[in-house]
Write a protein that holds these residues in place. Structure first.
Motif, PDB file in Angstrom:
ATOM      1  N   ILE A   1       0.897  -1.287   0.059  1.00 45.42           N
ATOM      2  CA  ILE A   1       0.102   0.136  -0.025  1.00 45.42           C
ATOM      3  C   ILE A   1       0.894   1.239  -0.082  1.00 45.42           C
ATOM      4  CG2 ILE A   1      -1.571   1.308   1.469  1.00 45.42           C
ATOM      5  CD1 ILE A   1      -2.899  -1.564   2.291  1.00 45.42           C
ATOM      6  N   VAL A   2       0.499   2.228  -0.957  1.00 43.36           N
ATOM      7  CA  VAL A   2       1.495   3.356  -0.791  1.00 43.36           C
ATOM      8  C   VAL A   2       1.096   4.434  -0.006  1.00 43.36           C
ATOM      9  CG1 VAL A   2       1.927   5.334  -2.444  1.00 43.36           C
ATOM     10  CG2 VAL A   2       1.435   3.049  -3.509  1.00 43.36           C
ATOM     11  N   CYS A   3      -0.206   4.632   0.312  1.00 43.10           N
ATOM     12  CA  CYS A   3      -0.752   5.446   1.349  1.00 43.10           C
ATOM     13  C   CYS A   3      -0.476   4.544   2.719  1.00 43.10           C
ATOM     14  CB  CYS A   3      -1.767   6.073   1.257  1.00 43.10           C
ATOM     15  SG  CYS A   3      -2.380   6.990   2.484  1.00 43.10           S
ATOM     16  N   ARG A   4       0.613   4.991   3.544  1.00 46.67           N
ATOM     17  CA  ARG A   4       0.786   4.231   4.788  1.00 46.67           C
ATOM     18  C   ARG A   4       0.048   4.380   5.839  1.00 46.67           C
ATOM     19  NH1 ARG A   4       3.310  -0.465   3.851  1.00 46.67           N
ATOM     20  NH2 ARG A   4       4.609  -0.338   5.568  1.00 46.67           N
ATOM     21  N   ASN A   5      -0.893   5.518   5.907  1.00 45.16           N
ATOM     22  CA  ASN A   5      -1.769   5.747   7.050  1.00 45.16           C
ATOM     23  C   ASN A   5      -2.648   4.734   7.200  1.00 45.16           C
ATOM     24  OD1 ASN A   5      -0.374   8.314   7.605  1.00 45.16           O
ATOM     25  ND2 ASN A   5      -2.000   9.395   5.981  1.00 45.16           N
ATOM     26  N   CYS A   6      -2.741   4.176   8.485  1.00 48.97           N
ATOM     27  CA  CYS A   6      -3.768   3.012   8.721  1.00 48.97           C
ATOM     28  C   CYS A   6      -4.702   3.554  10.129  1.00 48.97           C
ATOM     29  CB  CYS A   6      -2.837   1.803   9.486  1.00 48.97           C
ATOM     30  SG  CYS A   6      -1.682   1.406   8.481  1.00 48.97           S
ATOM     31  N   LEU A   7      -5.998   3.365   9.816  1.00 50.14           N
ATOM     32  CA  LEU A   7      -7.159   3.284  10.714  1.00 50.14           C
ATOM     33  C   LEU A   7      -7.375   1.977  11.407  1.00 50.14           C
ATOM     34  CD1 LEU A   7      -9.158   4.830  12.491  1.00 50.14           C
ATOM     35  CD2 LEU A   7     -10.447   4.998  10.641  1.00 50.14           C
ATOM     36  N   VAL A   8      -7.030   1.735  12.567  1.00 51.27           N
ATOM     37  CA  VAL A   8      -7.291   0.406  13.129  1.00 51.27           C
ATOM     38  C   VAL A   8      -8.169   0.474  14.397  1.00 51.27           C
ATOM     39  CG1 VAL A   8      -5.612  -0.915  11.694  1.00 51.27           C
ATOM     40  CG2 VAL A   8      -5.149   0.022  14.092  1.00 51.27           C
ATOM     41  N   LEU A   9      -9.163  -0.159  14.679  1.00 50.78           N
ATOM     42  CA  LEU A   9      -9.356  -0.426  15.979  1.00 50.78           C
ATOM     43  C   LEU A   9      -8.782  -1.400  16.895  1.00 50.78           C
ATOM     44  CD1 LEU A   9     -13.319  -0.542  15.329  1.00 50.78           C
ATOM     45  CD2 LEU A   9     -11.815   1.453  15.788  1.00 50.78           C
ATOM     46  N   ASP A  10      -8.242  -1.172  17.895  1.00 55.03           N
ATOM     47  CA  ASP A  10      -7.465  -1.834  18.677  1.00 55.03           C
ATOM     48  C   ASP A  10      -7.915  -1.990  20.270  1.00 55.03           C
ATOM     49  OD1 ASP A  10      -5.478  -4.023  18.604  1.00 55.03           O
ATOM     50  OD2 ASP A  10      -3.992  -2.657  17.912  1.00 55.03           O
ATOM     51  N   ALA A  11      -7.204  -2.970  20.955  1.00 57.00           N
ATOM     52  CA  ALA A  11      -7.668  -2.835  22.526  1.00 57.00           C
ATOM     53  C   ALA A  11      -6.276  -2.608  23.200  1.00 57.00           C
ATOM     54  CB  ALA A  11      -8.174  -3.981  22.825  1.00 57.00           C
ATOM     55  N   ALA A  12      -6.611  -2.724  24.516  1.00 54.31           N
ATOM     56  CA  ALA A  12      -5.204  -2.286  25.383  1.00 54.31           C
ATOM     57  C   ALA A  12      -4.136  -3.010  24.938  1.00 54.31           C
ATOM     58  CB  ALA A  12      -5.421  -2.435  26.833  1.00 54.31           C
ATOM     59  N   THR A  13      -4.300  -4.319  24.736  1.00 48.46           N
ATOM     60  CA  THR A  13      -3.079  -5.285  24.200  1.00 48.46           C
ATOM     61  C   THR A  13      -2.461  -4.760  22.708  1.00 48.46           C
ATOM     62  OG1 THR A  13      -4.796  -6.723  23.115  1.00 48.46           O
ATOM     63  CG2 THR A  13      -4.028  -7.254  25.578  1.00 48.46           C
ATOM     64  N   HIS A  14      -3.324  -4.069  22.128  1.00 46.76           N
ATOM     65  CA  HIS A  14      -2.899  -3.612  20.740  1.00 46.76           C
ATOM     66  C   HIS A  14      -2.166  -4.468  19.898  1.00 46.76           C
ATOM     67  CE1 HIS A  14       0.089  -1.955  23.921  1.00 46.76           C
ATOM     68  NE2 HIS A  14       1.304  -2.158  22.710  1.00 46.76           N
ATOM     69  N   LEU A  15      -2.623  -5.595  19.811  1.00 48.28           N
ATOM     70  CA  LEU A  15      -2.375  -6.823  18.988  1.00 48.28           C
ATOM     71  C   LEU A  15      -2.089  -6.347  17.494  1.00 48.28           C
ATOM     72  CD1 LEU A  15      -4.195 -10.101  20.805  1.00 48.28           C
ATOM     73  CD2 LEU A  15      -1.795  -8.987  21.180  1.00 48.28           C
ATOM     74  N   THR A  16      -3.153  -5.863  17.036  1.00 44.59           N
ATOM     75  CA  THR A  16      -3.072  -5.353  15.553  1.00 44.59           C
ATOM     76  C   THR A  16      -1.926  -4.356  15.269  1.00 44.59           C
ATOM     77  OG1 THR A  16      -5.412  -5.798  15.142  1.00 44.59           O
ATOM     78  CG2 THR A  16      -4.433  -4.421  13.260  1.00 44.59           C
TER      79      THR A  16
END
Length: 111
Positions: free
Chosen positions: A17-32
């Motif tokens: 992916i050229v545009c490297r900005n990511c929007l992710v939903l993550d928890a306290a463990t931040h596994l993603t």
């Protein structure tokens, strides 16, 4: 196990992916977030809204992402109104298990 498999697929599919900005939903463990970092993303490219106090505090203190103490809908609204993310998002992963307003409903007691 399912989360790890999903995160592996996400990270591998996002390699080119050229545009490297990511929007992710993550928890306290931040596994993603951790998996994306392992694949070469930088913490400044990973945006994680989370309205839950404990999760937000853990995400923010980790330094692994740009954590926002907002629900997904509030974060998207703020991005739109304030142009927070130049160039938009190249990767969006919303493995959500609640509502757009962060889980605040009579059916779900934890955001």
């Amino acid at each position: 196990p399912y989360k790890a498999k999903s995160n592996n697929i996400l990270a591998e599919m996002g390699r080119d992916i050229v545009c490297r900005n990511c929007l992710v939903l993550d928890a306290a463990t931040h596994l993603t977030t951790k998996r994306l970092l392992g694949e070469g993303w930088h913490s400044r490219e990973i945006y994680v809204p989370n309205a839950c106090d404990d999760a937000y505090d853990a995400l923010r203190s980790s330094g692994n992402c740009r954590a926002y103490k907002l629900s997904l809908s509030d974060f998207v609204r703020e991005c739109s109104q304030k142009n927070l993310v130049k160039g938009g998002f190249g990767l969006v992963y919303l493995d959500y298990c609640s509502t757009l307003d962060g889980g605040y409903s009579r059916f779900n007691t934890s955001p």
